[in-house]
Write an enzyme that holds these catalytic residues in place. Sequence first.
Site, PDB file in Angstrom:
ATOM      1  N   PRO A   1       9.081 -17.917 -30.296  1.00 24.56           N
ATOM      2  CA  PRO A   1       8.982 -17.219 -31.583  1.00 24.56           C
ATOM      3  C   PRO A   1       9.061 -15.705 -31.392  1.00 24.56           C
ATOM      4  O   PRO A   1       8.601 -15.147 -30.401  1.00 24.56           O
ATOM      5  CB  PRO A   1       7.592 -17.624 -32.087  1.00 24.56           C
ATOM      6  CG  PRO A   1       6.807 -17.853 -30.819  1.00 24.56           C
ATOM      7  CD  PRO A   1       7.781 -18.428 -29.830  1.00 24.56           C
ATOM      8  N   GLY A   2       9.650 -15.048 -32.369  1.00 20.75           N
ATOM      9  CA  GLY A   2       9.718 -13.594 -32.362  1.00 20.75           C
ATOM     10  C   GLY A   2       9.403 -13.061 -33.742  1.00 20.75           C
ATOM     11  O   GLY A   2       8.322 -12.545 -34.004  1.00 20.75           O
TER      12      GLY A   2
ATOM     13  N   CYS B   1      25.670   8.676 -44.901  1.00 20.39           N
ATOM     14  CA  CYS B   1      26.942   8.779 -45.621  1.00 20.39           C
ATOM     15  C   CYS B   1      27.724   7.471 -45.541  1.00 20.39           C
ATOM     16  O   CYS B   1      28.824   7.407 -44.981  1.00 20.39           O
ATOM     17  CB  CYS B   1      27.753   9.931 -45.045  1.00 20.39           C
ATOM     18  SG  CYS B   1      29.038  10.499 -46.155  1.00 20.39           S
TER      19      CYS B   1
ATOM     20  N   TYR C   1      13.122  -6.916 -35.710  1.00 20.37           N
ATOM     21  CA  TYR C   1      14.518  -6.494 -35.868  1.00 20.37           C
ATOM     22  C   TYR C   1      14.621  -5.240 -36.727  1.00 20.37           C
ATOM     23  O   TYR C   1      15.531  -5.079 -37.521  1.00 20.37           O
ATOM     24  CB  TYR C   1      15.368  -7.642 -36.428  1.00 20.37           C
ATOM     25  CG  TYR C   1      15.256  -8.872 -35.567  1.00 20.37           C
ATOM     26  CD1 TYR C   1      15.847  -8.909 -34.312  1.00 20.37           C
ATOM     27  CD2 TYR C   1      14.519  -9.976 -35.979  1.00 20.37           C
ATOM     28  CE1 TYR C   1      15.715 -10.024 -33.499  1.00 20.37           C
ATOM     29  CE2 TYR C   1      14.386 -11.095 -35.164  1.00 20.37           C
ATOM     30  CZ  TYR C   1      14.983 -11.109 -33.926  1.00 20.37           C
ATOM     31  OH  TYR C   1      14.850 -12.204 -33.115  1.00 20.37           O
TER      32      TYR C   1
END
Length: 440
Positions: free
Chosen positions: A297-298, A367, A396
């Site tokens: 798991p993360g 931009c 993430y």
Amino acid sequence: MLAAIPDPAADPSLRDLIAARPNLKYDAMAGLLLDGVPLAGIADAVGTPTWVYSAAAMRGRYRHLTGAMTDAGIDLHVHYAVKANDGRAVLDLFNRQGAGADVVSGGELRKVLNAGFPASRIVYSGVGKAEAELRLALEHDIGQINIESAEELAMIAGLATTLGRQARIALRVNPDIDAGGNDKITTGRATDKFGIAYSDAAMLYAHAATLPGITPVGLATHIGSQVLTLAPYRAAFRRLADLVVTLRGRGLPVETVDCGGGLGIPYRNEPAPSPTGLAGTIKAAFHNLDVRVVIEPGRWLVGPAGVLLASVVLVKQAPGMRFIVLDAAMNDLVRPAMYDAWHGIVPISAIDAAQPTQPATVVGPVCESGDTFARSRQLPPLARNARVAILDAGAYGVVMSSTYNARPLAAEVWVEGDRWSVIRDRQPVEALWAREHLPA
């Protein structure tokens, strides 16, 4: 009269977002608190954009996950997926909890060794391990290398023999299961680059058992990230269990099944599987096989533990539109631009949070039109310099940050109980050119 059924497609309200996240709450005077620490105080001291993490949330989620597996009677070994967040403080927390590490590069391998993880608790995954990276793994005698192809197996066998080492390997099997969700984070289909075709796995495992320098210990699979239903897991684990039976029927030892990671979190308060549900799925597939179970798991462990603090640069009014421009951007949190990911956005001020809401598009200053965090999001009026928290940003987030548009990397803050500390300084702008040289 029957109560109205909530529209599952509707965005959750600010109140519902906070209510579903036990580490967050509003104080009438101090505003939004993370574990009792006012986020406004952190923003005052450190500036924005800044990542803030709750140690208690990470620790609590790890114990919830392992407790569910223990209650199900599973011989479980958790290897934290380092790619989700590889900060030293994060790695130290999970190492102290007794977790192993799942790494996908030589850099991550060096980071977890430096963080004190025993080599025996490290699993190395990934489709493109370079020779130097494999040499490092073999020299440190790590616990397991997940093989992604016949070509990689041959390379490891040659290296292990040269080094006089014995590589403990598991074959990563591609079960040809679509986990659903975003196409870019689905990894278990036949057309994805990961793993060994299911039809080839038994033959390759038997071949591995004949190679010098190779000790096959089991099978692995990983079907994707942000999986929000247990059905794909059931299908993948069933195929893996069948393969265990096949291999043992041929007299080959299979000690370990690595079930991968990918358990999703409810960014939008949508239904998501629980650790108890995952434990039941694993037990149903492997209960009679006497195997050591590994999971990686993360996101589930660290995603809800982090927020990204940002300040309003200005509010731009356009015909039929309201743009809230933040000082955070896609270079800080790229998930919305890359995956069309949804993140909750809430004001830090309790006064702001109590105001009526209207639709707004929340953007950063980069931009690019893709530098957009949310569209048609119900938010209160927010004045210049007002602060917001972007929720569920612990996974993430910082690991995918860049310095695009010459924007220095943001600071990181750690909350432990009622105290907080900076765990990574804001990058000085001079660092953007410190490693550059003019040609001779």
